[in-house]
Design a protein around this motif. Sequence first.
Motif, PDB file in Angstrom:
ATOM      1  N   UNK A  19       0.885  -1.028   0.003  1.00 54.93           N
ATOM      2  CA  UNK A  19       0.062   0.048   0.004  1.00 54.93           C
ATOM      3  C   UNK A  19       0.709   1.309  -0.001  1.00 54.93           C
ATOM      4  N   UNK A  20       1.822   1.366   0.867  1.00 52.48           N
ATOM      5  CA  UNK A  20       2.662   2.487   0.876  1.00 52.48           C
ATOM      6  C   UNK A  20       3.432   2.761  -0.417  1.00 52.48           C
ATOM      7  N   UNK A  21       4.210   1.651  -0.862  1.00 54.98           N
ATOM      8  CA  UNK A  21       4.917   1.790  -2.013  1.00 54.98           C
ATOM      9  C   UNK A  21       4.218   1.928  -3.224  1.00 54.98           C
ATOM     10  N   UNK A  22       3.283   1.623  -3.359  1.00 54.53           N
ATOM     11  CA  UNK A  22       2.296   1.551  -4.564  1.00 54.53           C
ATOM     12  C   UNK A  22       1.693   3.042  -4.556  1.00 54.53           C
ATOM     13  N   UNK A  23       1.526   3.424  -3.326  1.00 57.81           N
ATOM     14  CA  UNK A  23       0.851   5.142  -3.416  1.00 57.81           C
ATOM     15  C   UNK A  23       1.924   5.994  -3.561  1.00 57.81           C
ATOM     16  N   UNK A  24       3.202   5.648  -3.156  1.00 59.45           N
ATOM     17  CA  UNK A  24       4.211   6.495  -3.405  1.00 59.45           C
ATOM     18  C   UNK A  24       4.588   6.672  -4.816  1.00 59.45           C
ATOM     19  N   UNK A  25       4.498   5.421  -5.562  1.00 62.84           N
ATOM     20  CA  UNK A  25       4.867   5.421  -7.133  1.00 62.84           C
ATOM     21  C   UNK A  25       3.654   6.339  -7.663  1.00 62.84           C
ATOM     22  N   UNK A  26       2.455   6.053  -7.509  1.00 65.88           N
ATOM     23  CA  UNK A  26       1.360   6.756  -7.983  1.00 65.88           C
ATOM     24  C   UNK A  26       1.505   8.149  -7.750  1.00 65.88           C
ATOM     25  N   UNK A  27       1.800   8.469  -6.661  1.00 65.92           N
ATOM     26  CA  UNK A  27       1.867  10.055  -6.544  1.00 65.92           C
ATOM     27  C   UNK A  27       3.112  10.505  -7.544  1.00 65.92           C
ATOM     28  N   UNK A  28       4.250  10.017  -7.420  1.00 66.82           N
ATOM     29  CA  UNK A  28       5.204  10.276  -8.320  1.00 66.82           C
ATOM     30  C   UNK A  28       4.820  10.336  -9.915  1.00 66.82           C
ATOM     31  N   UNK A  29       4.143   9.396 -10.261  1.00 66.31           N
ATOM     32  CA  UNK A  29       3.667   9.504 -11.572  1.00 66.31           C
ATOM     33  C   UNK A  29       2.543  10.776 -11.851  1.00 66.31           C
ATOM     34  N   UNK A  30       1.746  10.911 -10.934  1.00 68.30           N
ATOM     35  CA  UNK A  30       1.004  12.027 -10.985  1.00 68.30           C
ATOM     36  C   UNK A  30       1.625  13.354 -11.250  1.00 68.30           C
ATOM     37  N   UNK A  31       2.658  13.587 -10.271  1.00 64.91           N
ATOM     38  CA  UNK A  31       3.612  14.641 -10.364  1.00 64.91           C
ATOM     39  C   UNK A  31       4.233  14.799 -11.799  1.00 64.91           C
ATOM     40  N   UNK A  32       4.952  13.699 -12.262  1.00 71.08           N
ATOM     41  CA  UNK A  32       5.608  13.795 -13.465  1.00 71.08           C
ATOM     42  C   UNK A  32       4.554  14.032 -14.592  1.00 71.08           C
ATOM     43  N   UNK A  33       3.466  13.426 -14.739  1.00 72.93           N
ATOM     44  CA  UNK A  33       2.524  13.782 -15.709  1.00 72.93           C
ATOM     45  C   UNK A  33       2.094  15.197 -15.905  1.00 72.93           C
ATOM     46  N   UNK A  34       1.885  15.659 -14.818  1.00 72.15           N
ATOM     47  CA  UNK A  34       1.362  17.076 -14.596  1.00 72.15           C
ATOM     48  C   UNK A  34       2.285  17.986 -15.243  1.00 72.15           C
ATOM     49  N   UNK A  35       3.580  17.742 -14.650  1.00 75.73           N
ATOM     50  CA  UNK A  35       4.622  18.436 -15.088  1.00 75.73           C
ATOM     51  C   UNK A  35       4.955  18.483 -16.547  1.00 75.73           C
ATOM     52  N   UNK A  36       4.934  17.154 -17.015  1.00 80.90           N
ATOM     53  CA  UNK A  36       5.120  16.979 -18.626  1.00 80.90           C
ATOM     54  C   UNK A  36       4.238  17.891 -19.520  1.00 80.90           C
ATOM     55  N   UNK A  37       2.718  17.660 -18.831  1.00 81.30           N
ATOM     56  CA  UNK A  37       1.803  18.401 -19.377  1.00 81.30           C
ATOM     57  C   UNK A  37       1.844  19.808 -19.414  1.00 81.30           C
ATOM     58  N   UNK A  38       2.229  20.495 -18.397  1.00 77.20           N
ATOM     59  CA  UNK A  38       2.497  22.052 -18.026  1.00 77.20           C
ATOM     60  C   UNK A  38       3.705  22.423 -18.661  1.00 77.20           C
ATOM     61  N   UNK A  39       4.626  21.440 -18.948  1.00 79.65           N
ATOM     62  CA  UNK A  39       5.816  22.113 -19.764  1.00 79.65           C
ATOM     63  C   UNK A  39       5.372  22.509 -21.149  1.00 79.65           C
ATOM     64  N   UNK A  40       4.236  21.951 -21.584  1.00 77.52           N
ATOM     65  CA  UNK A  40       3.850  22.278 -22.977  1.00 77.52           C
ATOM     66  C   UNK A  40       3.248  23.634 -23.160  1.00 77.52           C
ATOM     67  N   UNK A  41       2.984  24.189 -22.043  1.00 80.76           N
ATOM     68  CA  UNK A  41       2.306  25.532 -22.074  1.00 80.76           C
ATOM     69  C   UNK A  41       3.431  26.636 -22.128  1.00 80.76           C
ATOM     70  N   UNK A  42       3.383  27.596 -23.035  1.00 85.13           N
ATOM     71  CA  UNK A  42       4.556  28.253 -23.115  1.00 85.13           C
ATOM     72  C   UNK A  42       4.970  29.354 -22.090  1.00 85.13           C
ATOM     73  N   UNK A  43       3.764  29.902 -21.176  1.00 93.09           N
ATOM     74  CA  UNK A  43       3.940  30.643 -20.232  1.00 93.09           C
ATOM     75  C   UNK A  43       4.653  29.807 -18.986  1.00 93.09           C
ATOM     76  N   UNK A  44       4.187  28.776 -19.015  1.00 93.33           N
ATOM     77  CA  UNK A  44       4.915  27.830 -17.914  1.00 93.33           C
ATOM     78  C   UNK A  44       6.318  27.507 -18.121  1.00 93.33           C
ATOM     79  N   UNK A  45       6.624  27.488 -19.314  1.00 89.00           N
ATOM     80  CA  UNK A  45       7.984  26.971 -19.865  1.00 89.00           C
ATOM     81  C   UNK A  45       8.774  28.169 -19.405  1.00 89.00           C
TER      82      UNK A  45
END
Length: 360
Positions: free
Chosen positions: A136-162
């Motif tokens: 439960x703990x390790x899976x939740x840690x990995x899922x939080x990391x995936x969410x953070x990385x995914x949101x970061x990759x999406x936001x980096x495509x926004x010119x203002x955020x970049x």
Amino acid sequence: MFERYDPRNWSISWDYLVEALVAIGAAVVAALVLHWLLFVILRRITRLSANPADDIVVKAVRGPVRWAMIGFALSIAAHADALDGRAWDVATSYISPALLGWVAYSLVKGLSAGWEAKLERADDPVALRSQRTRIAILARTVKVAIIIITVSLVMLNIPGVRDIGVTMMASAGLAALAVGAAAQPALKSLIAGIQMALTQPLRIGDLVKVDGQAGRVEEIRMSFVTVRTWDERVLVVPTSRFLDQSFENWSRINEQLTGPVMLHLDPATEIGPIREEFERFVKTCDEWDGRTATALMTEAYPESIELRLAMSSATIGNLFTLRCLVREHMIEWLREEMPDALIRHRLEVEAANARAMGEA
């Protein structure tokens, strides 16, 4: 090669709409057919395995993989000029990271669920709780990391955020201090959660006592742990609390416990018959596991003595029930067989009143 469509031209021709719909339909159909073939093969492979985790993982990723394959098919069609216009390229730059993150999230969720299903066959309940907590703990840690990385990759495509990111990189020292100060609680919770998974001072299903409240551990998250008490209340305790301060874990190794029933009796009470009756009654109870059944006088006061009846059970729930049964039976037996052993201060008051009335 299709005729390129200029998005700045607001007049959309019917020919372009037909070509775009045909390209979209062909890409979607190709993706669905490929998805169907892929999962037909995977299902046949999982049927050959006796491990139930395979079926759970395949079921968890089937939906996300379908949408991911459709998105990638549309992206390939756009890059092949089957879909004209820059809007398709912009859309895929946002959709692709989101779909990849969704697939990765579902894969981790399916793997954790499959692992837990495999553990259900284990005979050792302590090992089962230990593995469930770690998963439960390790899976939740990995899922939080995936969410953070995914949101970061999406936001980096926004010119203002970049542009903001480039500016922060230019002032890396100040930004690092600011981000470090802001993320300190989150990092502390993350480290505490990982440490909880590795050291396991408590596990899901353990019976613990925190701040005078006893209950079962229901959930272990990065920042808090939920403990459900016997009266259905839920205690929310910070995760760091279990690492920084002491607490009681009543089922760390197993649930075998020894519990007391305290009897406060008259000092002139004979202990032998009480001990015999206690041992006789405990042996008739299904909740007793046969390990401990002792009656000892632990304290002696001028007006009373303290008799401790200790008994053991294989589980904490059985121990609670056994203590209640012994307490009720012994009080009833003392009232019927040895009433003089029970302390009655009200008799002294009644005797004093009788003497006063006699003197009057």
